[in-house]
Design an enzyme around this catalytic site. Structure first.
Site, PDB file in Angstrom:
ATOM      1  N   THR A   1      56.182  -4.283 -18.527  1.00 17.10           N
ATOM      2  CA  THR A   1      55.346  -3.067 -19.078  1.00 17.10           C
ATOM      3  C   THR A   1      56.385  -2.208 -19.548  1.00 17.10           C
ATOM      4  OG1 THR A   1      53.669  -3.628 -17.808  1.00 17.10           O
ATOM      5  CG2 THR A   1      53.492  -1.252 -18.646  1.00 17.10           C
TER       6      THR A   1
ATOM      7  N   PRO B   1      56.826   1.753 -21.692  1.00 19.90           N
ATOM      8  CA  PRO B   1      55.937   2.927 -22.344  1.00 19.90           C
ATOM      9  C   PRO B   1      55.326   2.709 -23.405  1.00 19.90           C
ATOM     10  CG  PRO B   1      58.121   3.901 -21.645  1.00 19.90           C
ATOM     11  CD  PRO B   1      58.359   2.324 -21.617  1.00 19.90           C
ATOM     12  N   GLY B   2      55.593   1.693 -24.539  1.00 18.52           N
ATOM     13  CA  GLY B   2      55.203   1.413 -25.473  1.00 18.52           C
ATOM     14  C   GLY B   2      54.644   0.199 -25.730  1.00 18.52           C
TER      15      GLY B   2
ATOM     16  N   GLY C   1      52.034  -2.053 -23.235  1.00 18.09           N
ATOM     17  CA  GLY C   1      51.233  -2.339 -22.164  1.00 18.09           C
ATOM     18  C   GLY C   1      50.466  -3.571 -22.459  1.00 18.09           C
TER      19      GLY C   1
ATOM     20  N   ARG D   1      23.774   2.241  12.215  1.00 15.78           N
ATOM     21  CA  ARG D   1      23.455   3.722  11.872  1.00 15.78           C
ATOM     22  C   ARG D   1      21.916   3.808  11.521  1.00 15.78           C
ATOM     23  NH1 ARG D   1      24.604   9.298  11.507  1.00 15.78           N
ATOM     24  NH2 ARG D   1      23.711  10.126   9.647  1.00 15.78           N
TER      25      ARG D   1
ATOM     26  N   GLN E   1      14.651  -1.756   2.298  1.00 18.17           N
ATOM     27  CA  GLN E   1      14.839  -2.682   1.556  1.00 18.17           C
ATOM     28  C   GLN E   1      15.920  -2.308   0.392  1.00 18.17           C
ATOM     29  OE1 GLN E   1      10.956  -3.453   0.219  1.00 18.17           O
ATOM     30  NE2 GLN E   1      10.627  -5.206   1.766  1.00 18.17           N
TER      31      GLN E   1
ATOM     32  N   GLY F   1      28.882  10.033   3.715  1.00 16.35           N
ATOM     33  CA  GLY F   1      29.862  10.763   3.939  1.00 16.35           C
ATOM     34  C   GLY F   1      31.207  10.438   4.686  1.00 16.35           C
TER      35      GLY F   1
ATOM     36  N   GLU G   1      48.126  -6.894 -14.569  1.00 17.76           N
ATOM     37  CA  GLU G   1      48.078  -8.350 -14.890  1.00 17.76           C
ATOM     38  C   GLU G   1      47.243  -8.646 -15.973  1.00 17.76           C
ATOM     39  OE1 GLU G   1      48.912 -11.558 -12.263  1.00 17.76           O
ATOM     40  OE2 GLU G   1      49.655 -10.146 -10.627  1.00 17.76           O
TER      41      GLU G   1
ATOM     42  N   GLU H   1      39.282  -5.928 -20.206  1.00 15.67           N
ATOM     43  CA  GLU H   1      39.018  -6.057 -21.757  1.00 15.67           C
ATOM     44  C   GLU H   1      39.912  -7.004 -22.157  1.00 15.67           C
ATOM     45  OE1 GLU H   1      39.729  -3.086 -20.139  1.00 15.67           O
ATOM     46  OE2 GLU H   1      37.590  -2.324 -20.420  1.00 15.67           O
TER      47      GLU H   1
HETATM   48  C1  FAD Z   1      49.128  -0.527  -9.671  1.00  8.71           C
HETATM   49  C2  FAD Z   1      49.759  -1.142 -10.719  1.00  8.71           C
HETATM   50  C3  FAD Z   1      50.906  -2.004 -10.802  1.00  8.71           C
HETATM   51  C4  FAD Z   1      51.561  -2.562 -11.969  1.00  8.71           C
HETATM   52  N1  FAD Z   1      52.569  -3.451 -11.827  1.00  8.71           N
HETATM   53  C5  FAD Z   1      53.366  -3.928 -12.835  1.00  8.71           C
HETATM   54  C6  FAD Z   1      54.508  -4.687 -12.700  1.00  8.71           C
HETATM   55  O1  FAD Z   1      54.973  -4.930 -11.688  1.00  8.71           O
HETATM   56  N2  FAD Z   1      54.930  -4.999 -13.748  1.00  8.71           N
HETATM   57  C7  FAD Z   1      54.831  -4.844 -15.141  1.00  8.71           C
HETATM   58  O2  FAD Z   1      55.319  -5.087 -16.145  1.00  8.71           O
HETATM   59  N3  FAD Z   1      53.534  -4.179 -15.216  1.00  8.71           N
HETATM   60  C8  FAD Z   1      52.729  -3.669 -14.129  1.00  8.71           C
HETATM   61  N4  FAD Z   1      51.757  -2.778 -14.294  1.00  8.71           N
HETATM   62  C9  FAD Z   1      51.517  -2.257 -15.500  1.00  8.71           C
HETATM   63  C10 FAD Z   1      50.188  -3.087 -16.022  1.00  8.71           C
HETATM   64  O3  FAD Z   1      50.482  -4.440 -16.488  1.00  8.71           O
HETATM   65  C11 FAD Z   1      49.586  -2.340 -17.415  1.00  8.71           C
HETATM   66  O4  FAD Z   1      49.106  -1.064 -16.837  1.00  8.71           O
HETATM   67  C12 FAD Z   1      48.437  -3.217 -18.152  1.00  8.71           C
HETATM   68  O5  FAD Z   1      48.973  -4.347 -18.575  1.00  8.71           O
HETATM   69  C13 FAD Z   1      47.733  -2.251 -18.954  1.00  8.71           C
HETATM   70  O6  FAD Z   1      48.574  -1.685 -19.924  1.00  8.71           O
HETATM   71  P1  FAD Z   1      48.788  -0.156 -20.097  1.00  8.71           P
HETATM   72  O7  FAD Z   1      48.550   0.493 -18.764  1.00  8.71           O
HETATM   73  O8  FAD Z   1      49.948   0.432 -21.011  1.00  8.71           O
HETATM   74  O9  FAD Z   1      47.173   0.410 -20.907  1.00  8.71           O
HETATM   75  P2  FAD Z   1      46.958   0.079 -22.654  1.00  8.71           P
HETATM   76  O10 FAD Z   1      47.537  -1.272 -22.880  1.00  8.71           O
HETATM   77  O11 FAD Z   1      47.559   1.152 -23.212  1.00  8.71           O
HETATM   78  O12 FAD Z   1      45.384  -0.141 -22.441  1.00  8.71           O
HETATM   79  C14 FAD Z   1      44.663   1.069 -22.090  1.00  8.71           C
HETATM   80  C15 FAD Z   1      43.133   0.762 -22.479  1.00  8.71           C
HETATM   81  O13 FAD Z   1      42.800   0.288 -23.725  1.00  8.71           O
HETATM   82  C16 FAD Z   1      42.425  -0.938 -23.576  1.00  8.71           C
HETATM   83  N5  FAD Z   1      42.852  -1.712 -24.650  1.00  8.71           N
HETATM   84  C17 FAD Z   1      43.976  -2.116 -24.917  1.00  8.71           C
HETATM   85  N6  FAD Z   1      43.912  -3.212 -25.971  1.00  8.71           N
HETATM   86  C18 FAD Z   1      42.888  -3.423 -26.370  1.00  8.71           C
HETATM   87  C19 FAD Z   1      42.264  -4.087 -27.507  1.00  8.71           C
HETATM   88  N7  FAD Z   1      42.884  -5.021 -28.204  1.00  8.71           N
HETATM   89  N8  FAD Z   1      41.013  -4.091 -27.260  1.00  8.71           N
HETATM   90  C20 FAD Z   1      40.048  -3.489 -26.608  1.00  8.71           C
HETATM   91  N9  FAD Z   1      40.706  -2.657 -25.420  1.00  8.71           N
HETATM   92  C21 FAD Z   1      41.817  -2.602 -25.687  1.00  8.71           C
HETATM   93  C22 FAD Z   1      42.613  -1.555 -22.200  1.00  8.71           C
HETATM   94  O14 FAD Z   1      41.793  -2.631 -21.944  1.00  8.71           O
HETATM   95  C23 FAD Z   1      42.639  -0.345 -21.260  1.00  8.71           C
HETATM   96  O15 FAD Z   1      41.459  -0.064 -21.138  1.00  8.71           O
HETATM   97  C24 FAD Z   1      50.992  -2.032 -13.341  1.00  8.71           C
HETATM   98  C25 FAD Z   1      49.971  -1.299 -13.405  1.00  8.71           C
HETATM   99  C26 FAD Z   1      49.397  -0.774 -12.239  1.00  8.71           C
HETATM  100  C27 FAD Z   1      48.200  -0.073 -12.446  1.00  8.71           C
END
Ligand code: FAD
Length: 378
Positions: free
Chosen positions: A126, A128-129, A131, A266, A277, A339, A362, A366
């Site tokens: 992953t 910044p640009g 994900g 409890r 129920q 609580g 991973e 979505e």
């Molecule tokens: C606890 C934790 C551990 C992690 N560990 C690792 C690691 O070890 N190595 C690593 O490489 N990464 C790691 N990550 C990163 C993780 O894989 C990414 O956060 C994940 O792939 C999502 O990318 P993003 O956060 O940039 O979200 P984005 O891709 O920006 O997505 C934001 C939202 O938009 C939705 N979205 C995006 N594209 C679409 C689409 N085409 N259609 C519909 N919805 C969409 C997504 O489902 C999400 O809800 C980790 C993340 C966390 C939270």
């Protein structure tokens, strides 16, 4: 302890004994450890947990590419300690690409120390640009002489700052997009690799950023072939997604167990909560959803262990269903406990903080749904 009755049809005889031993280890050695108070303590605890997993040979299912074994381990660890589960999971993510694509020399150098818990791995995909859209990776690895020079930033990387070796996905040919991505083995002390700082989660989990600036790598840092990194990364995630589902099942099982103890003990309105129920309905739904998630999980792992090249749809179904299920189950457990369930010291509050990330890492829910639909519409 993972209940193997439901999933027996998917298991081999040795899995039964692994489930029992793993459950005993998780309950006796792991669950009894104190939750780290802060991020620095979580980082130390992660290394300590890796030492325990290595010393007890609990990482062996990863090395054996025994996916059902990995699922049983993550179910047991997820129930006892989400941090221990994460340590196991990351060791799997860092090791599997070496096992799938590494040269003999790379395997000889890394696999033994990884198995013994002496070397901690990290999987750096992953950015910044980039994900969900992994093909947008902007970190570059340009050839210089026989080696490469890495430049770029990786974010949200588990084990950042404490890993000994990073599997780094970088572009060797930006013009080719996903087909230009390659994978590199980068030791933590490589000149030009810098830990850019922690990213602190609400649950104990070592996470952070790493940066590369003129990071020089020898030619043998390349894992597999140039341009095959994207495929290797996706094949690794495809293979390991059922284990995320298994961890979710472990957390949901713990939530259900904590709920059952509480509602029987409890008393309100002159009777145990278990007599009402509306309470029973929650318990029934938790147990039914958990059973369904476990069947999807072990079905996917079974198919892979039988030698299926890809389990894309099965893995995506297991991951998305089980992680969403676990979120609901943990939330229901907090509700049933009331609580006390939101006190930071309570096991269900710890689960509540830990379970959320499983729906994101991973591949988000979505993205799993897009994968499933893509397979349906092919
Ligand atoms: C606890 C934790 C551990 C992690 N560990 C690792 C690691 O070890 N190595 C690593 O490489 N990464 C790691 N990550 C990163 C993780 O894989 C990414 O956060 C994940 O792939 C999502 O990318 P993003 O956060 O940039 O979200 P984005 O891709 O920006 O997505 C934001 C939202 O938009 C939705 N979205 C995006 N594209 C679409 C689409 N085409 N259609 C519909 N919805 C969409 C997504 O489902 C999400 O809800 C980790 C993340 C966390 C939270």
């Amino acid at each position: 302890m993972p209940d193997i009755g439901l999933i027996r049809a998917f298991l081999e005889p040795h899995h039964g004994s692994l489930a029992g031993r793993a459950g005993g280890f998780a309950a006796g050695t792991i669950a009894t450890r104190a939750e780290p108070a802060d991020d620095a303590a979580a980082r130390e605890e992660a290394r300590a947990l890796l030492g325990l997993l290595g010393a007890g040979e609990w990482l062996q299912p990863i090395l054996d590419l025994d996916l059902r074994g990995c699922c049983l381990m993550r179910e047991a660890l997820g129930e006892a300690s989400p941090l221990a589960d994460a340590v196991f999971a990351l060791q799997g993510l860092g090791t599997t690409p070496i096992l799938l694509a590494g040269s003999q020399a790379q395997k000889d150098r890394w696999v033994g120390p990884i198995a013994r818990g002496k070397v901690m791995t990290a999987f750096a995909m992953t950015e910044p640009g980039a994900g969900s859209d992994v093909s947008a990776i902007a970190t570059t690895a340009r050839r210089e002489g026989a080696g490469y020079i890495l430049d770029g930033t990786k974010t949200l990387i588990s084990n950042a700052g404490i890993a000994d070796v990073y599997l780094v996905f970088a572009s060797t040919n930006p013009a080719r997009g996903a087909k230009g991505i390659s994978c590199f083995l980068v030791p933590a002390d490589a000149p030009g690799l810098r830990f850019a700082g922690p990213q602190v989660l609400s649950a104990p989990h070592p996470l952070g950023e790493i940066a590369f600036q003129d990071c020089r790598l020898p030619a043998d840092a390349l894992l597999g072939e140039e341009g095959r990194g994207y495929g290797l990364g996706l094949a690794t995630l495809d293979r390991l997604r059922p284990t995320v589902a298994a961890a979710a099942c472990g957390m949901a099982a713990r939530a259900l167990a904590e709920s059952l103890v509480h509602v029987k003990r409890r008393q309100q309105f002159g009777a145990p909560l278990a007599n009402f129920q509306l309470v029973q309905q929650k318990l029934a739904r938790m147990a039914t959803d958990l059973a369904a998630a476990r069947l999807l999980t072990y079905r996917a792992a079974y198919e892979k262990d039988q030698g299926r090249e890809r389990i894309t749809s099965e893995a995506a179904m297991a991951k998305s269903f089980a992680t969403e299920m676990a979120q609901r189950a943990v939330d229901d457990a907090v509700q049933l406990i009331g609580g006390r369930g939101v006190l930071t010291s309570h096991p269900v509050d710890r689960l509540y903080r830990a379970v959320r990330a499983l729906r994101i890492y991973e591949g988000t829910t979505e993205i799993q749904q897009l994968i499933i639909a893509g397979e349906l519409l092919k």
